[in-house]
Enzyme design. Sequence first.
Site, PDB file in Angstrom:
ATOM      1  N   LYS A 189       6.264   9.845 -76.503  1.00 21.55           N
ATOM      2  CA  LYS A 189       5.486  10.674 -77.430  1.00 21.55           C
ATOM      3  C   LYS A 189       6.044  10.544 -78.844  1.00 21.55           C
ATOM      4  O   LYS A 189       5.295  10.374 -79.813  1.00 21.55           O
ATOM      5  CB  LYS A 189       5.523  12.138 -76.985  1.00 21.55           C
ATOM      6  CG  LYS A 189       4.762  12.434 -75.702  1.00 21.55           C
ATOM      7  CD  LYS A 189       4.780  13.924 -75.397  1.00 21.55           C
ATOM      8  CE  LYS A 189       3.985  14.251 -74.150  1.00 21.55           C
ATOM      9  NZ  LYS A 189       3.899  15.708 -73.894  1.00 21.55           N
TER      10      LYS A 189
ATOM     11  N   ASP B 290       3.682  22.732 -76.310  1.00 27.10           N
ATOM     12  CA  ASP B 290       4.202  24.026 -75.879  1.00 27.10           C
ATOM     13  C   ASP B 290       5.397  23.930 -74.949  1.00 27.10           C
ATOM     14  O   ASP B 290       5.895  24.958 -74.499  1.00 27.10           O
ATOM     15  CB  ASP B 290       3.093  24.821 -75.169  1.00 27.10           C
ATOM     16  CG  ASP B 290       2.722  24.213 -73.837  1.00 27.10           C
ATOM     17  OD1 ASP B 290       2.425  24.968 -72.889  1.00 27.10           O
ATOM     18  OD2 ASP B 290       2.720  22.974 -73.713  1.00 27.10           O
TER      19      ASP B 290
ATOM     20  N   ASN C  38       9.110  19.070 -73.168  1.00 29.00           N
ATOM     21  CA  ASN C  38       8.736  17.659 -73.201  1.00 29.00           C
ATOM     22  C   ASN C  38       8.015  17.278 -74.495  1.00 29.00           C
ATOM     23  O   ASN C  38       7.803  16.100 -74.757  1.00 29.00           O
ATOM     24  CB  ASN C  38       7.847  17.314 -72.000  1.00 29.00           C
ATOM     25  CG  ASN C  38       6.584  18.151 -71.959  1.00 29.00           C
ATOM     26  OD1 ASN C  38       6.613  19.349 -72.217  1.00 29.00           O
ATOM     27  ND2 ASN C  38       5.473  17.531 -71.647  1.00 29.00           N
ATOM     28  N   ASP C  39       7.633  18.269 -75.298  1.00 28.42           N
ATOM     29  CA  ASP C  39       6.963  17.998 -76.566  1.00 28.42           C
ATOM     30  C   ASP C  39       7.915  18.069 -77.755  1.00 28.42           C
ATOM     31  O   ASP C  39       7.512  17.783 -78.881  1.00 28.42           O
ATOM     32  CB  ASP C  39       5.824  19.007 -76.786  1.00 28.42           C
ATOM     33  CG  ASP C  39       4.838  19.016 -75.640  1.00 28.42           C
ATOM     34  OD1 ASP C  39       4.446  17.926 -75.205  1.00 28.42           O
ATOM     35  OD2 ASP C  39       4.469  20.110 -75.167  1.00 28.42           O
TER      36      ASP C  39
ATOM     37  N   LYS D  46     -12.518  13.296 -49.158  1.00 24.82           N
ATOM     38  CA  LYS D  46     -12.992  13.794 -50.452  1.00 24.82           C
ATOM     39  C   LYS D  46     -12.515  12.827 -51.519  1.00 24.82           C
ATOM     40  O   LYS D  46     -11.410  12.269 -51.431  1.00 24.82           O
ATOM     41  CB  LYS D  46     -12.481  15.207 -50.725  1.00 24.82           C
ATOM     42  CG  LYS D  46     -10.983  15.338 -50.865  1.00 24.82           C
ATOM     43  CD  LYS D  46     -10.578  16.792 -51.105  1.00 24.82           C
ATOM     44  CE  LYS D  46      -9.065  16.905 -51.252  1.00 24.82           C
ATOM     45  NZ  LYS D  46      -8.603  18.296 -51.366  1.00 24.82           N
TER      46      LYS D  46
ATOM     47  N   ASP E 176      -0.267  17.727 -77.125  1.00 22.02           N
ATOM     48  CA  ASP E 176      -0.034  17.766 -75.688  1.00 22.02           C
ATOM     49  C   ASP E 176      -1.314  18.273 -75.026  1.00 22.02           C
ATOM     50  O   ASP E 176      -2.209  18.805 -75.688  1.00 22.02           O
ATOM     51  CB  ASP E 176       1.137  18.707 -75.400  1.00 22.02           C
ATOM     52  CG  ASP E 176       1.436  18.835 -73.916  1.00 22.02           C
ATOM     53  OD1 ASP E 176       1.334  17.828 -73.205  1.00 22.02           O
ATOM     54  OD2 ASP E 176       1.740  19.947 -73.472  1.00 22.02           O
ATOM     55  N   LYS E 177      -1.433  18.102 -73.713  1.00 23.84           N
ATOM     56  CA  LYS E 177      -2.627  18.585 -73.012  1.00 23.84           C
ATOM     57  C   LYS E 177      -2.352  19.878 -72.256  1.00 23.84           C
ATOM     58  O   LYS E 177      -2.895  20.936 -72.572  1.00 23.84           O
ATOM     59  CB  LYS E 177      -3.150  17.534 -72.026  1.00 23.84           C
ATOM     60  CG  LYS E 177      -4.419  17.976 -71.300  1.00 23.84           C
ATOM     61  CD  LYS E 177      -4.741  17.080 -70.140  1.00 23.84           C
ATOM     62  CE  LYS E 177      -3.822  17.320 -68.952  1.00 23.84           C
ATOM     63  NZ  LYS E 177      -4.041  18.630 -68.309  1.00 23.84           N
TER      64      LYS E 177
ATOM     65  N   ARG F  38       0.479   9.866 -68.840  1.00 23.80           N
ATOM     66  CA  ARG F  38       1.702   9.490 -68.120  1.00 23.80           C
ATOM     67  C   ARG F  38       2.783   8.989 -69.080  1.00 23.80           C
ATOM     68  O   ARG F  38       3.482   8.021 -68.784  1.00 23.80           O
ATOM     69  CB  ARG F  38       1.399   8.443 -67.047  1.00 23.80           C
ATOM     70  CG  ARG F  38       0.893   9.019 -65.743  1.00 23.80           C
ATOM     71  CD  ARG F  38       1.887   9.966 -65.148  1.00 23.80           C
ATOM     72  NE  ARG F  38       1.493  10.523 -63.879  1.00 23.80           N
ATOM     73  CZ  ARG F  38       1.954  11.650 -63.401  1.00 23.80           C
ATOM     74  NH1 ARG F  38       2.798  12.366 -64.116  1.00 23.80           N
ATOM     75  NH2 ARG F  38       1.596  12.112 -62.231  1.00 23.80           N
TER      76      ARG F  38
ATOM     77  N   GLY G 208       1.817  13.943 -70.257  1.00 20.56           N
ATOM     78  CA  GLY G 208       2.493  13.412 -69.080  1.00 20.56           C
ATOM     79  C   GLY G 208       1.613  13.452 -67.849  1.00 20.56           C
ATOM     80  O   GLY G 208       2.030  13.031 -66.772  1.00 20.56           O
TER      81      GLY G 208
END
Length: 1206
Positions: free
Chosen positions: A796, A816, A819-820, A563, A394-395, A790, A678
């Site tokens: 996953k 962590d 969702n993992d 921006k 995961d990120k 996403r 995600g």
Amino acid sequence: MSFFGLDCTRKKEKEVERKIRANDREFNSSFKYATNSIKTSKYNPFTFLPLNLFEQFQRIANAYFLFLLILQVIPAISSLSWFTTVVPLVLVLTVTAAKDATDDINRHRSDRQVNNRKVNVLINGKLISEKWMNVQVGDIIKLENNQFVTADLLLLSSSEPLNLVYIETAELDGETNLKVKQALTVTGDMGDYLEALAAFNGEVYCEPPNNRLDRFMGTLTFGTQKYSLDNERVLLRGCTLRNTDWCFGLVLFAGPETKLMQNCGKSTFKRTSIDRLMNVLVLFIFGLLALMCIILAVGNGIWENHAGSKFNAFLPREENTAFSAFLTFWSYIIILNTVVPISLYVSMEVIRLGNSYYINWDRNMYHARTDTPAEARTTTLNEELGQIKYIFSDKTGTLTQNIMTFNKCSINGKSYGDVIDHYSGQRLEITEEMTSVDFSFNRLADPKFFFYDHTLVEAIKLGLPDVHAFFRLLSLCHTVMAEEKNEGDLVYQAQSPDEGALVTAARNFGFVFRSRSPETVTIEEMGIQRSYELLAILDFNNVRKRMSVIVRNPEGKLSLYCKGADTIIYERLHPSCSELMKVSTEHLNEFAGEGLRTLVLAYKDLDEEYFSEWKQRHHESSVALEDREENLEKLYEEIEKDMMLIGATAIEDKLQDGVSHTIEQLTKAEIKIWVLTGDKQETAENIGYSCNLLREEMNDVFFVAANSPEEVRQELRDACLKMRPATEQDKFLIPEIILGDTPKVVQDENVNGDYGLVINGHSLAFALESNMELEFLRTACMCKTVICCRVTPLQKAQVVELVKKYKKAVTLAIGDGANDVSMIKAAHIGVGISGQEGMQAVLSSDFSFAQFRFLQCLLLVHGRWSYLRMCKFLRYFFYKNFTFTFVHFWYAFFCGFSAQTVYDEGFITLYNLVYTALPVLGMSLFDQDVNAGWSLEYPQLYVPGQLSQYFSKRAFMMCALHSCYSSLVLFFVPYAATYDTVRDDGKHGADYQSFALITQTCLTVTVCVQLGLDLSYWTVVNHLFVWGSLGMFFILTFTMYTDGLFRLRPSSFAFIGTARNCLNQPNVWLTVALTAILCVLPVVAYRFFYSQISPTINDKVRYKVRQMKEPSPRPRRTRLTRRSTRRSGYAFSHAHGYGDLVTSGRFLRRHAPARSMGLIPTGRSPGFKPTGRSAGYSPVGREQNPKQKVEPTSLQMFRAVKDASF
């Protein structure tokens, strides 16, 4: 909260449409919807014993030993006592049952914790505190701030204006920034009036339970009206209510039918690759055992026919030779059963348990800041850690801290953020000991914001127009919401942490965003409050990669502030900015080289007449039914041109400590890392570059973001052809046959160069379809790095399952959040990080710790050691038991195939339990080829484990051949030495008991010498076990062969006096020495020549360790930075359409209290607690990285030992 990770669905008829009536339990119960109770345990007190025994006897070895026990109670065929089998079998079953019971008790405890949580349920017009487990579909419940959402709810009303609620979805998608949901007006008008809520009898018709987190379809019928329901009206289980005093919701899905639970993978029993190989080998051993017994049974039949009649006086024989051979077959099944001793499985469990404790006790994986040690949550997968080939990470919260920090900026061609030595002119490295900028002039400054370049605040105080314009733009051009509960106590709710960091930076430098309405934005500029009229928001999307606002200042001047990504903004600048662009580009390259995320800022003054005409066209396009998006995009392009460049920002998405170094180490160990997140593509891509997963030096990075299966397939094929121009479509599939199963295996392909692949969730959904999954896998496996962004939790798990299915490799998933959980369960090894997103991942994991950096110690040290020790154990264990058993086989040819044992019965019982048990356990618990420091210094040591070089079918066959040779030596050398031999006193010395004792002694000494050769690391414990076992052999031998025991039980202790009569002969000890030397000589010779001709990586490293004066590398810490000319993407990751929400007024909170203009000290803002060198923005209001001394970690660099051969 372990329920987040488990699949508890009930089998029932497939539901097509769900019908719910509010406040009507009788009506809803007729559909038999699932309750909100969660059951994750496997047993209860009544089912534990039968179910657990049933599961244990599914293991082939356990069933085999039960069958053996039955044979041993049959007197006609048993030559061994039944207790030699029943004792170890009962021990194994008891130990395993105790472990399973402990695990299930923990699951019961977790179930009770979750199911017994309290929530207010509206029953008969009153709010009653009920347990979660008693909540039913159709109930109306009340949630309060910071509570978990009990089930999937239809939002009815809330305490906030316009019926808004704010939720944190970290458990669902890993994002900690807040999301906004809004109730229907018709239900929102009920507010918190219990009478109205109790009288509410609306009926909901909606989709059946499914795993789609991003969509919901349904209708609400209330009165005579029907209202459309979508995902914006639904609160999902796993979310947390934030910044909302209360809300009411109608339960749509409960317990296992909630979307979160539908996304959770099914709990499966995980087994290591060694376990799977063992099953194959055990079947082979059974076949070998049967073959040996058949040979001996046939030999018995032949012997009975030819020579049996000569022994009738001594051994009355069966008249039926065939029946005698049949009985002999089963007798030898019992005698030769030690080829698969049950103590093997007992020892394996002990070894795994011991190595698990090493992980728990490792101080290098202890996180002092959170007081979190590493934990091996399962004790059956340790050696699998030494064979990992793919890591799925995961990120958010795993690789990153989810903290954005404003580090540097470029304003009108001048770079700010670096600290320069006034004497030498050199750039200084920023440390926490440096004096940070003093923001005391600003009463609203965030005290947790740190910046170290004093020249920027001086420019602010001097009133430089460009600097003021820069921070004015940051304070106006955003979609952040401000909340001020107390005077000066500002809390920002940003939809992305990027925006939060930029607005916080502007706040500290004197341009404080205070509040907004649909028509205005109020900021405080250097202590003066100014209100800007907000005329339009030109919203962000992934194509535009920019956002703009059009405002009118209090003096009536119209301006557009923009921006966005540098490449996008540069195309829309006025030609007069060309010189400034060159300077700014140099600064951007410098920022990108440090891994920072960059944004370019620009503005444009607008003509009143032109803007009026443009706004009219904008309104017409926004209400058009056809080509709305295209027309609006043209209008945006028209007004966003000829802008003037102001400068650029550089913010850092803070990685966790040591992530880059850990990834570098794991890459050197030939481990491939895939990031499954995600998050948005830009964010994931930037993190990929920041932690060196993606590098500027790569030949190419492929982006797959297509909208149809055909386009996805074409993009994958184009990428594949670019990496391997001349390839045939089906050559990458190879058949592999395992026990009759013939799956396809995607083989590894070598490509010239390094490549990366980035694919979004929409394209991934097509790529995972059965007709395209192999093309996707082939292309992905050619790449060094794969980033899937996403993606849903289920996707996953599907990616992990795809690699497991078609790659002959061991996988590890680390995350962590809830969702993992699905991918953690799907992988061979699941690792949970106890981070900001709760404990769901930890509770579903096999191993857990606090920081990603500990992964290298877990794999490169503990994993490699565990695998090496287990392989050594198995090789040695099979060697000593095959050798022990084959001697019986050779002896059968000299005892008339009578099933007589070559050894004393006591020796047979104690051989595996006493004489050889502790030495091999000592080796399996304490042995190490090199220590932890060298293991981290040379990650290449990990590669043999991935290739299963230490234990495989080939290694097993070599072990069997070695045992066959040793057994021949152990039988025939003592046989020849005692044949026609006389003792010193002239008496005959060649009797059965003396031969048995000499053979036993030779065997015990030989296997101990062999173990000494296998040991790489001698400890006090190893010395104690080896020499103690040898001593125990002689002590017990002399004890069992004494007169006293013979008098007690003559039948059991028949070898009276054999030890003292035999072991006092010099020729016996010469025989023992000769036998041991002949057995180990081929091993020593083979290892010597092999290490000289073709040394392994282990041989090379161990040679270098011996050459070094220091016993291990000395720790050192290095500062790793990424130098790249790549622009670090677009540091702006919020959802399309957010600007519409802001201008519609649906997002707004209650008005802040009246504000004083006095310059007084500001209060703390719990929304932002940055530390380090600049502002750290945490969107969930948690304190991040408090200042403290840096703790020593296992991620210390060690002295490099250069070797051209590596």
